[in-house]
Scaffold this motif. Structure first.
Motif, PDB file in Angstrom:
ATOM      1  N   GLY A 103       0.811  -1.206   0.000  1.00  0.00           N
ATOM      2  CA  GLY A 103       0.000   0.000   0.000  1.00  0.00           C
ATOM      3  C   GLY A 103       0.849   1.262   0.000  1.00  0.00           C
ATOM      4  O   GLY A 103       1.982   1.277   0.478  1.00  0.00           O
ATOM      5  N   THR A 104       0.293   2.342  -0.533  1.00  0.00           N
ATOM      6  CA  THR A 104       1.021   3.610  -0.638  1.00  0.00           C
ATOM      7  C   THR A 104       0.775   4.535   0.562  1.00  0.00           C
ATOM      8  O   THR A 104       1.351   5.610   0.632  1.00  0.00           O
ATOM      9  CB  THR A 104       0.605   4.365  -1.916  1.00  0.00           C
ATOM     10  OG1 THR A 104      -0.810   4.633  -1.852  1.00  0.00           O
ATOM     11  CG2 THR A 104       0.938   3.567  -3.156  1.00  0.00           C
ATOM     12  N   GLY A 105      -0.092   4.131   1.474  1.00  0.00           N
ATOM     13  CA  GLY A 105      -0.380   4.957   2.661  1.00  0.00           C
ATOM     14  C   GLY A 105       0.866   5.123   3.512  1.00  0.00           C
ATOM     15  O   GLY A 105       1.520   4.156   3.873  1.00  0.00           O
ATOM     16  N   ALA A 106       1.202   6.362   3.814  1.00  0.00           N
ATOM     17  CA  ALA A 106       2.416   6.642   4.590  1.00  0.00           C
ATOM     18  C   ALA A 106       2.156   6.507   6.084  1.00  0.00           C
ATOM     19  O   ALA A 106       1.024   6.594   6.544  1.00  0.00           O
ATOM     20  CB  ALA A 106       2.930   8.046   4.279  1.00  0.00           C
ATOM     21  N   LYS A 107       3.215   6.324   6.813  1.00  0.00           N
ATOM     22  CA  LYS A 107       3.140   6.247   8.270  1.00  0.00           C
ATOM     23  C   LYS A 107       2.787   7.631   8.833  1.00  0.00           C
ATOM     24  O   LYS A 107       3.363   8.637   8.431  1.00  0.00           O
ATOM     25  CB  LYS A 107       4.487   5.786   8.820  1.00  0.00           C
ATOM     26  CG  LYS A 107       4.494   5.569  10.300  1.00  0.00           C
ATOM     27  CD  LYS A 107       5.828   5.014  10.759  1.00  0.00           C
ATOM     28  CE  LYS A 107       5.796   4.780  12.250  1.00  0.00           C
ATOM     29  NZ  LYS A 107       7.053   4.238  12.750  1.00  0.00           N
ATOM     30  N   GLY A 108       1.830   7.688   9.752  1.00  0.00           N
ATOM     31  CA  GLY A 108       1.502   8.932  10.447  1.00  0.00           C
ATOM     32  C   GLY A 108       0.727   9.945   9.628  1.00  0.00           C
ATOM     33  O   GLY A 108       0.839  11.143   9.888  1.00  0.00           O
ATOM     34  N   THR A 109      -0.094   9.524   8.668  1.00  0.00           N
ATOM     35  CA  THR A 109      -0.823  10.481   7.828  1.00  0.00           C
ATOM     36  C   THR A 109      -2.123  10.982   8.454  1.00  0.00           C
ATOM     37  O   THR A 109      -2.685  11.966   7.990  1.00  0.00           O
ATOM     38  CB  THR A 109      -1.149   9.879   6.452  1.00  0.00           C
ATOM     39  OG1 THR A 109      -1.938   8.708   6.639  1.00  0.00           O
ATOM     40  CG2 THR A 109       0.102   9.540   5.691  1.00  0.00           C
ATOM     41  N   ILE A 110      -2.599  10.321   9.488  1.00  0.00           N
ATOM     42  CA  ILE A 110      -3.850  10.724  10.141  1.00  0.00           C
ATOM     43  C   ILE A 110      -3.507  11.464  11.432  1.00  0.00           C
ATOM     44  O   ILE A 110      -2.741  10.971  12.254  1.00  0.00           O
ATOM     45  CB  ILE A 110      -4.725   9.490  10.461  1.00  0.00           C
ATOM     46  CG1 ILE A 110      -5.048   8.719   9.181  1.00  0.00           C
ATOM     47  CG2 ILE A 110      -5.990   9.903  11.193  1.00  0.00           C
ATOM     48  CD1 ILE A 110      -5.642   7.347   9.428  1.00  0.00           C
ATOM     49  N   LYS A 111      -4.084  12.646  11.610  1.00  0.00           N
ATOM     50  CA  LYS A 111      -3.857  13.424  12.839  1.00  0.00           C
ATOM     51  C   LYS A 111      -4.914  13.044  13.869  1.00  0.00           C
ATOM     52  O   LYS A 111      -6.102  13.253  13.654  1.00  0.00           O
ATOM     53  CB  LYS A 111      -3.924  14.916  12.547  1.00  0.00           C
ATOM     54  CG  LYS A 111      -2.818  15.389  11.633  1.00  0.00           C
ATOM     55  CD  LYS A 111      -2.979  16.850  11.292  1.00  0.00           C
ATOM     56  CE  LYS A 111      -1.962  17.256  10.246  1.00  0.00           C
ATOM     57  NZ  LYS A 111      -2.265  18.579   9.679  1.00  0.00           N
ATOM     58  N   GLY A 112      -4.455  12.497  14.991  1.00  0.00           N
ATOM     59  CA  GLY A 112      -5.361  12.078  16.055  1.00  0.00           C
ATOM     60  C   GLY A 112      -5.804  13.246  16.921  1.00  0.00           C
ATOM     61  O   GLY A 112      -5.321  14.377  16.790  1.00  0.00           O
ATOM     62  N   PRO A 113      -6.728  12.985  17.849  1.00  0.00           N
ATOM     63  CA  PRO A 113      -7.219  14.046  18.734  1.00  0.00           C
ATOM     64  C   PRO A 113      -6.167  14.464  19.755  1.00  0.00           C
ATOM     65  O   PRO A 113      -5.381  13.646  20.223  1.00  0.00           O
ATOM     66  CB  PRO A 113      -8.426  13.406  19.428  1.00  0.00           C
ATOM     67  CG  PRO A 113      -8.190  11.942  19.330  1.00  0.00           C
ATOM     68  CD  PRO A 113      -7.383  11.710  18.086  1.00  0.00           C
ATOM     69  N   GLY A 114      -6.157  15.721  20.081  1.00  0.00           N
ATOM     70  CA  GLY A 114      -5.206  16.249  21.058  1.00  0.00           C
ATOM     71  C   GLY A 114      -5.763  16.227  22.469  1.00  0.00           C
ATOM     72  O   GLY A 114      -6.839  15.691  22.732  1.00  0.00           O
ATOM     73  N   VAL A 115      -5.009  16.816  23.381  1.00  0.00           N
ATOM     74  CA  VAL A 115      -5.402  16.912  24.788  1.00  0.00           C
ATOM     75  C   VAL A 115      -5.424  18.386  25.181  1.00  0.00           C
ATOM     76  O   VAL A 115      -4.526  19.136  24.837  1.00  0.00           O
ATOM     77  CB  VAL A 115      -4.412  16.130  25.687  1.00  0.00           C
ATOM     78  CG1 VAL A 115      -4.683  16.375  27.158  1.00  0.00           C
ATOM     79  CG2 VAL A 115      -4.487  14.641  25.381  1.00  0.00           C
ATOM     80  N   ASN A 116      -6.464  18.794  25.882  1.00  0.00           N
ATOM     81  CA  ASN A 116      -6.627  20.164  26.349  1.00  0.00           C
ATOM     82  C   ASN A 116      -7.208  20.057  27.760  1.00  0.00           C
ATOM     83  O   ASN A 116      -8.385  19.727  27.923  1.00  0.00           O
ATOM     84  CB  ASN A 116      -7.580  20.908  25.409  1.00  0.00           C
ATOM     85  CG  ASN A 116      -7.809  22.330  25.821  1.00  0.00           C
ATOM     86  OD1 ASN A 116      -7.410  22.768  26.895  1.00  0.00           O
ATOM     87  ND2 ASN A 116      -8.485  23.072  24.968  1.00  0.00           N
ATOM     88  N   VAL A 117      -6.395  20.294  28.777  1.00  0.00           N
ATOM     89  CA  VAL A 117      -6.858  20.018  30.141  1.00  0.00           C
ATOM     90  C   VAL A 117      -6.336  21.056  31.127  1.00  0.00           C
ATOM     91  O   VAL A 117      -5.197  21.496  31.044  1.00  0.00           O
ATOM     92  CB  VAL A 117      -6.459  18.572  30.563  1.00  0.00           C
ATOM     93  CG1 VAL A 117      -4.974  18.403  30.629  1.00  0.00           C
ATOM     94  CG2 VAL A 117      -7.094  18.167  31.870  1.00  0.00           C
ATOM     95  N   TRP A 118      -7.215  21.460  32.042  1.00  0.00           N
ATOM     96  CA  TRP A 118      -6.894  22.383  33.145  1.00  0.00           C
ATOM     97  C   TRP A 118      -7.025  21.634  34.459  1.00  0.00           C
ATOM     98  O   TRP A 118      -8.055  21.013  34.721  1.00  0.00           O
ATOM     99  CB  TRP A 118      -7.891  23.537  33.179  1.00  0.00           C
ATOM    100  CG  TRP A 118      -7.696  24.599  32.168  1.00  0.00           C
ATOM    101  CD1 TRP A 118      -8.226  24.633  30.905  1.00  0.00           C
ATOM    102  CD2 TRP A 118      -6.968  25.818  32.329  1.00  0.00           C
ATOM    103  NE1 TRP A 118      -7.852  25.782  30.274  1.00  0.00           N
ATOM    104  CE2 TRP A 118      -7.081  26.536  31.126  1.00  0.00           C
ATOM    105  CE3 TRP A 118      -6.224  26.357  33.376  1.00  0.00           C
ATOM    106  CZ2 TRP A 118      -6.489  27.760  30.934  1.00  0.00           C
ATOM    107  CZ3 TRP A 118      -5.625  27.590  33.182  1.00  0.00           C
ATOM    108  CH2 TRP A 118      -5.764  28.283  31.978  1.00  0.00           C
ATOM    109  N   HIS A 119      -5.991  21.721  35.295  1.00  0.00           N
ATOM    110  CA  HIS A 119      -6.065  21.224  36.668  1.00  0.00           C
ATOM    111  C   HIS A 119      -5.998  22.459  37.567  1.00  0.00           C
ATOM    112  O   HIS A 119      -5.139  23.321  37.365  1.00  0.00           O
ATOM    113  CB  HIS A 119      -4.899  20.289  36.990  1.00  0.00           C
ATOM    114  CG  HIS A 119      -4.751  19.138  36.034  1.00  0.00           C
ATOM    115  ND1 HIS A 119      -5.747  18.226  35.797  1.00  0.00           N
ATOM    116  CD2 HIS A 119      -3.717  18.772  35.247  1.00  0.00           C
ATOM    117  CE1 HIS A 119      -5.326  17.342  34.921  1.00  0.00           C
ATOM    118  NE2 HIS A 119      -4.101  17.655  34.566  1.00  0.00           N
TER     119      HIS A 119
END
Length: 193
Positions: A103-119
């Motif tokens: 397959g031609t799909g490259a490693k790491g092409t999809i951006k996953g969800p980030g983290v945004n947190v306040w303590h």
């Protein structure tokens, strides 16, 4: 990270001349906080099916089932306003690999969800003498209860589940100690002398 001592009570800017009883109520308060923001992880698409390139050893005429990268035919990353837990990326940007080819799909092409947190924390020191004090603490992890999603399913052969996020808790908490799960509170007392 930040820590702010409220400016009230003895030795502070405001109400510095209050009596001892009033100082117990208004003096010694502190606010604290930790803010963490992380971009999402770079995820790799997957495809599962009969071995198209013949790399998996088998004694059967039936090809082994393998998991490889698919062919990429477009940009899988949706605009921010179109992402949801049911469709984090565009699965139609991938197809199964062609027979005889990887397959031609490259490693790491999809951006996953980030983290945004306040303590956040609220603390109070009760000074009994120069050497003895009692510290009361109330802390909140993920104080604003912001959802921090887990990574989506990236296997394009998982019909109905591809691009779907099925959990919360963030993806960076284990490595950073951020604990981006649901809001929780903790209260404690500590005697120091």
């Amino acid at each position: 990270n930040w820590l702010y001592q409220l400016p009230f009570g003895r030795g502070r800017t405001f109400l510095s001349d209050v009596n001892r009883l009033a100082n117990l109520a208004i003096g010694g308060w502190e606010l604290s906080g930790i803010y963490s923001i992380h971009s999402g992880q770079f995820l790799t698409p997957l495809w599962t099916g009969p071995d198209p390139v013949g790399i998996a050893h088998t004694t059967s005429r039936t090809p082994q089932v393998v998991t490889l990268r698919p062919d990429q035919i477009g940009d899988p990353n949706l605009p921010k306003g179109q992402r949801s837990v049911n469709r984090w990326f565009d699965a139609s940007a991938f197809t199964g690999p062609q027979p005889g080819q990887f397959g031609t799909g490259a490693k790491g092409t999809i951006k996953g969800p980030g983290v945004n947190v306040w303590h956040l924390g609220l603390h109070k020191n009760f000074e009994f003498s120069e050497r003895a004090r009692l510290r009361w603490e109330l802390t909140a992890t993920n104080a604003f209860n912001h959802p921090n999603w887990s990574n989506p399913n990236t296997n394009i052969t998982s019909a109905g589940n591809v691009g779907v996020i099925s959990g919360v808790g963030g993806v960076n908490g284990a490595s950073t100690g951020d604990q981006p799960g649901a809001r929780s509170f903790r209260m404690g007392l500590r005697l120091e002398w």
